[in-house]
Each structure stands twice: as structure tokens, then as C-alpha cells.
Scaffold this motif. Structure first.
Motif, PDB file in Angstrom:
ATOM      1  N   ILE A 200     -13.849  -3.299  18.241  1.00  0.00           N
ATOM      2  CA  ILE A 200     -13.337  -1.988  17.831  1.00  0.00           C
ATOM      3  C   ILE A 200     -12.588  -2.073  16.498  1.00  0.00           C
ATOM      4  N   THR A 201     -11.835  -3.139  16.309  1.00  0.00           N
ATOM      5  CA  THR A 201     -11.081  -3.291  15.060  1.00  0.00           C
ATOM      6  C   THR A 201     -12.023  -3.233  13.864  1.00  0.00           C
ATOM      7  N   MET A 202     -13.129  -3.967  13.962  1.00  0.00           N
ATOM      8  CA  MET A 202     -14.041  -3.993  12.818  1.00  0.00           C
ATOM      9  C   MET A 202     -14.735  -2.642  12.642  1.00  0.00           C
ATOM     10  N   LEU A 203     -15.034  -1.996  13.763  1.00  0.00           N
ATOM     11  CA  LEU A 203     -15.642  -0.667  13.670  1.00  0.00           C
ATOM     12  C   LEU A 203     -14.704   0.276  12.907  1.00  0.00           C
ATOM     13  N   ASN A 204     -13.407   0.189  13.208  1.00  0.00           N
ATOM     14  CA  ASN A 204     -12.429   1.028  12.509  1.00  0.00           C
ATOM     15  C   ASN A 204     -12.349   0.669  11.029  1.00  0.00           C
ATOM     16  N   ASN A 205     -12.474  -0.623  10.726  1.00  0.00           N
ATOM     17  CA  ASN A 205     -12.500  -1.032   9.320  1.00  0.00           C
ATOM     18  C   ASN A 205     -13.680  -0.395   8.594  1.00  0.00           C
ATOM     19  N   VAL A 206     -14.853  -0.440   9.243  1.00  0.00           N
ATOM     20  CA  VAL A 206     -16.050   0.135   8.621  1.00  0.00           C
ATOM     21  C   VAL A 206     -15.821   1.623   8.362  1.00  0.00           C
ATOM     22  N   LYS A 207     -15.227   2.310   9.362  1.00  0.00           N
ATOM     23  CA  LYS A 207     -14.949   3.743   9.212  1.00  0.00           C
ATOM     24  C   LYS A 207     -14.008   3.987   8.039  1.00  0.00           C
ATOM     25  N   TYR A 208     -12.964   3.162   7.981  1.00  0.00           N
ATOM     26  CA  TYR A 208     -11.979   3.302   6.900  1.00  0.00           C
ATOM     27  C   TYR A 208     -12.664   3.150   5.529  1.00  0.00           C
ATOM     28  N   TYR A 209     -13.437   2.086   5.385  1.00  0.00           N
ATOM     29  CA  TYR A 209     -14.098   1.845   4.095  1.00  0.00           C
ATOM     30  C   TYR A 209     -15.042   2.980   3.731  1.00  0.00           C
ATOM     31  N   SER A 210     -15.762   3.489   4.732  1.00  0.00           N
ATOM     32  CA  SER A 210     -16.769   4.497   4.410  1.00  0.00           C
ATOM     33  C   SER A 210     -16.117   5.818   3.972  1.00  0.00           C
ATOM     34  N   GLN A 211     -14.804   5.956   4.243  1.00  0.00           N
ATOM     35  CA  GLN A 211     -14.114   7.180   3.809  1.00  0.00           C
ATOM     36  C   GLN A 211     -13.508   7.062   2.417  1.00  0.00           C
ATOM     37  N   GLN A 212     -13.581   5.870   1.832  1.00  0.00           N
ATOM     38  CA  GLN A 212     -12.983   5.684   0.507  1.00  0.00           C
ATOM     39  C   GLN A 212     -13.904   6.255  -0.571  1.00  0.00           C
ATOM     40  N   PRO A 213     -13.313   6.926  -1.566  1.00  0.00           N
ATOM     41  CA  PRO A 213     -14.142   7.564  -2.602  1.00  0.00           C
ATOM     42  C   PRO A 213     -14.985   6.555  -3.399  1.00  0.00           C
ATOM     43  N   GLU A 214     -14.521   5.302  -3.495  1.00  0.00           N
ATOM     44  CA  GLU A 214     -15.287   4.299  -4.267  1.00  0.00           C
ATOM     45  C   GLU A 214     -16.544   3.859  -3.530  1.00  0.00           C
ATOM     46  N   VAL A 215     -16.623   4.179  -2.229  1.00  0.00           N
ATOM     47  CA  VAL A 215     -17.710   3.630  -1.422  1.00  0.00           C
ATOM     48  C   VAL A 215     -18.793   4.680  -1.169  1.00  0.00           C
ATOM     49  N   ASP A 216     -20.034   4.330  -1.509  1.00  0.00           N
ATOM     50  CA  ASP A 216     -21.178   5.185  -1.198  1.00  0.00           C
ATOM     51  C   ASP A 216     -21.727   4.746   0.162  1.00  0.00           C
ATOM     52  N   VAL A 217     -21.617   5.656   1.141  1.00  0.00           N
ATOM     53  CA  VAL A 217     -21.987   5.309   2.522  1.00  0.00           C
ATOM     54  C   VAL A 217     -23.419   4.777   2.607  1.00  0.00           C
TER      55      VAL A 217
END
Ligand SMILES: *[C@@H]1O[C@H](CO)[C@@H](O)[C@H](O)[C@H]1NC(C)=O
Length: 366
Positions: A160-177
Motif C-alpha cells: 500500500i505504501t508504494m501504491l500511495n507513492n505512485v498516486k502521489y507522483y502521478s499528481q505532480q505537475p512535472e509528471v505525465d501519467v
């Protein structure tokens, strides 16, 4: 110009790796240096060490697997003319062992030293990516951090921790999902996805190309996974010879069967499920391209695996008006796969049954 120099250096580096044997000790060494750098918060060093451990391990793994595949494929001449007791089997195993020792010794010289083998499960569990995403994040390389986190997540869907990390990163403006990817993705998954996309656009030629490649690559990936099972540490040794052998065989087959579970990820299937699914797409696509032989072959091969599938029985009747009976041939690679799978499950059942009856003890997990 700068780019050119960098490319030349990369080519030179890869030449060095190609010609030398890859040491498992080097993979382990880089990994531990990466962990140390992570703990000391030296992020650039962390990235360099883990990236190197990953690329060294990739080369190492490929070479060991190639040795095993080669020695399994070899045709060994027999010196033994008659079938006396189990001597022919022993002879085969001994010759295979000689082949394997020579091959492994020439490509990865610390492989047989047990002190280094504990790095193998760590690398196959994608452990470096659990650290790497943090180091990329600290260096402000967010797209890379996102893909590293996703790569670990792909190998550990329940974390779950890593899943939350992925979610966090995908919400960052620098990151193209759309650019977050599993850095260790297998080609058959890409072919499968492209095949499905093409199918939804009614592009039958492209559907066929992709699904045919998906089957080919799936076999290759599963065979690699199966070859990795030949490393079986921590085997139970019984002083009774055949019990030790039987434990090892059960353990090998169990691991090889598990490859189907390992390759089953999120929306991707594996094993018989995968093959029948792909054949279903293929028979439709072959029909639309008017390749009725191709369609008949796909339907017939599907029914080798699931003989009573009603829609396939209907399809077979339907295609019978386009082609002769003789067109319903079975694909030999898929028939081979299916038979091997069926026999392996049968043998494992035999092990279960006999060990339940207490005639011999095999590993608890079996
Ligand atoms: C294909 O496999 C099925 C089921 O095993 C078998 O009945 C059939 O004869 C095979 N077809 C050919 C042409 O060998």
C-alpha cells in the motif's frame, strides 16, 4: 558533439561487459553500496550504484538463463546402448551438468559461490527500485521517481505504501501519467496491449501481427522464468537418495508452475488463459482478413486446451463452410506447451498425494 561522446562511451562500456564474465559479487557489491549511499543521503551516488546493479544483473541473468536453456536443448550422445536400470537418465544428467558448469564458469564466474547467491532473490524482487524512487525524488527527477515507484509496485501489488507513492507522483505537475511505466515490463504485455488497441479499431492486420508476437514473446519469457527455477537454494537433504531427488524435482516443478502466477499481472493473463484469449482475438482477425486457414488453426488449437468451449464449437462449424477438414490443424508450439503443463500438474498431484499418505516428506509449502 557531447551526445556523440556519450554514446561512444556507452558503446565502449557495453563492449567491456559483453567480453568479460559478469560477477555476481559485483551485482551484490553495487547493491550494498547503493543501500549505504541511500542511508547516508548521498542521492547521486545512490542512483549510480543502484542503476549499475540493475544493468549488471540484467546481463548476468540473461547469461545464466542462456546457459541453462542451451544445456537443456543440447542433444547428448549416449554411450549406453541398452536400457539398464536408470543408467541412461544418470548419464544424461551428468552430461548436462558438465555442460552447465562449463557454460556458467565462462560467463558468470561467481555464480556457483553460495556466499553471493542471496542477492538473486533481492534483485528479482525489484528491491533496488524501492530505494531508487526516493533518490530520484530527492534529486528532483520526478518522472523517473514515478516510474521507479511504479516498477516496484508492479512487482508488489499489495504494497500500500508504494501504491500511495505512485498516486502521489502521478499528481505532480512535472509528471505525465502516460509516461509512468514499469521499467521491467515484458514485451508480450506491450504486444498484447497494442493488439487489443488495434482490435478495437478494427485494424485486423495490426491485431494479428501484435498477437502473434505476443504468443512468441510469452513463450520466451515464461521459459526464461522456468530456467531461473533451476536455482533452488535451501533444499531439504534426506540421507535417502531418492527422497532428496524427489524433493528437488517437486520443488523445481512447483517453481516452474508458479511462473504462470508471476507473469499474471493486473490486467494481463498468463498460461492457458492467456493463450486461449489471444487465439480468440486471432481467429476473429484472421476471419476478417479472409485467412480462413489461419482462423481454423486458431479455433482448433483453442479447442485442444478447452475442448468444450461452446462458442468455439460454433466457430468451428461456421469455418467448416470456408475450409476443408484438413485445415483444422493444431499449432505445435501451443500443443507442446499445453502437454507440458498438463503433465507437470499431474506429476505435482502425484507428489501431493503421496506425501499426504506419508510415504515420503516433501517441502511443507508443496
Ligand atoms: C488437434 O487436437 C485435437 C485435440 O487434441 C485432436 O482431436 C485433433 O485430431 C488434432 N488435429 C490434428 C489435425 O492433428
Amino acid at each position: 558533439m557531447k551526445l556523440l561522446i556519450r554514446e561512444i562511451i556507452i558503446v565502449l562500456l557495453s563492449l567491456i561487459v559483453i567480453n568479460e564474465s559478469v560477477k555476481l559479487s559485483a551485482v551484490k557489491n553495487k547493491y550494498h553500496k547503493g543501500v549505504k549511499a541511500y542511508t547516508d543521503e548521498r542521492w547521486t551516488e545512490c542512483i549510480a550504484q543502484f542503476e549499475e546493479s540493475i544493468s549488471l544483473y540484467r546481463v548476468y541473468r540473461k547469461r545464466i538463463i542462456n546457459c541453462r536453456l542451451k544445456c537443456n536443448r543440447n542433444q547428448y550422445n549416449s554411450e549406453i546402448q541398452n536400457n539398464i536400470e536408470d543408467l541412461k537418465i544418470y548419464e544424461l544428467l551428468l552430461k548436462k551438468t558438465v555442460c552447465l558448469k562449463q557454460c556458467i564458469g565462462s560467463v558468470a564466474d561467481t555464480h556457483l559461490q553460495e556466499e553471493f547467491q542471496d542477492i538473486i532473490p533481492i534483485m528479482s524482487a525489484r528491491k533496488p527500485f524501492e530505494y531508487l524512487h526516493v533518490c530520484y525524488f530527492q534529486m528532483n527527477a520526478l518522472p523517473k521517481a514515478a516510474s521507479a515507484a511504479y516498477t516496484f509496485h508492479f512487482g508488489h501489488p499489495d504494497d500500500i505504501t508504494m501504491l500511495n507513492n505512485v498516486k502521489y507522483y502521478s499528481q505532480q505537475p512535472e509528471v505525465d501519467v502516460n509516461e509512468i511505466e514499469d521499467l521491467l515490463i515484458e514485451n508480450f504485455m506491450i504486444y498484447y496491449k497494442n493488439g487489443k488497441d488495434a482490435y478495437n479499431k478494427n485494424d485486423w492486420e495490426k491485431t494479428i501481427t501484435n498477437f502473434e508476437e505476443a504468443i512468441k514473446d510469452y513463450f520466451s519469457v515464461e521459459n526464461n522464468c522456468r530456467a531461473e527455477c533451476e536455482l533452488q537454494p535451501d533444499q531439504q537433504i534426506s540421507s535417502e537418495f531418492f527422497i532428496t531427488i524427489a524433493n528437488n524435482i517437486a520443488s523445481l516443478l512447483h517453481c516452474q508452475q508458479q511462473c504462470q502466477d508471476i507473469l499474471k499481472k493486473f490486467s494481463y493473463q498468463s498460461g492457458i488463459e492467456f493463450l486461449t484469449d489471444v487465439l480468440d482475438y486471432l481467429q476473429i482477425s484472421y476471419y476478417y482478413t479472409k485467412d480462413y486457414e489461419g482462423a481454423a488453426e486458431a479455433v482448433s488449437t483453442y479447442m485442444v486446451m478447452i475442448p468444450d468451449a461452446e462458442d468455439m464449437i460454433e466457430n468451428k462449424k461456421f469455418y467448416s463452410s470456408f475450409v476443408d477438414k484438413e485445415a483444422f490443424v493444431n499449432r505445435s508450439d501451443i500443443v507442446y506447451y499445453f502437454k507440458r503443463d498438463t503433465y507437470e500438474k499431474m506429476i505435482l498431484n502425484l507428489f501431493h498425494k503421496d506425501s499426504d499418505e506419508g510415504s515420503f516428506k516433501i517441502k511443507d509449502e508443496l
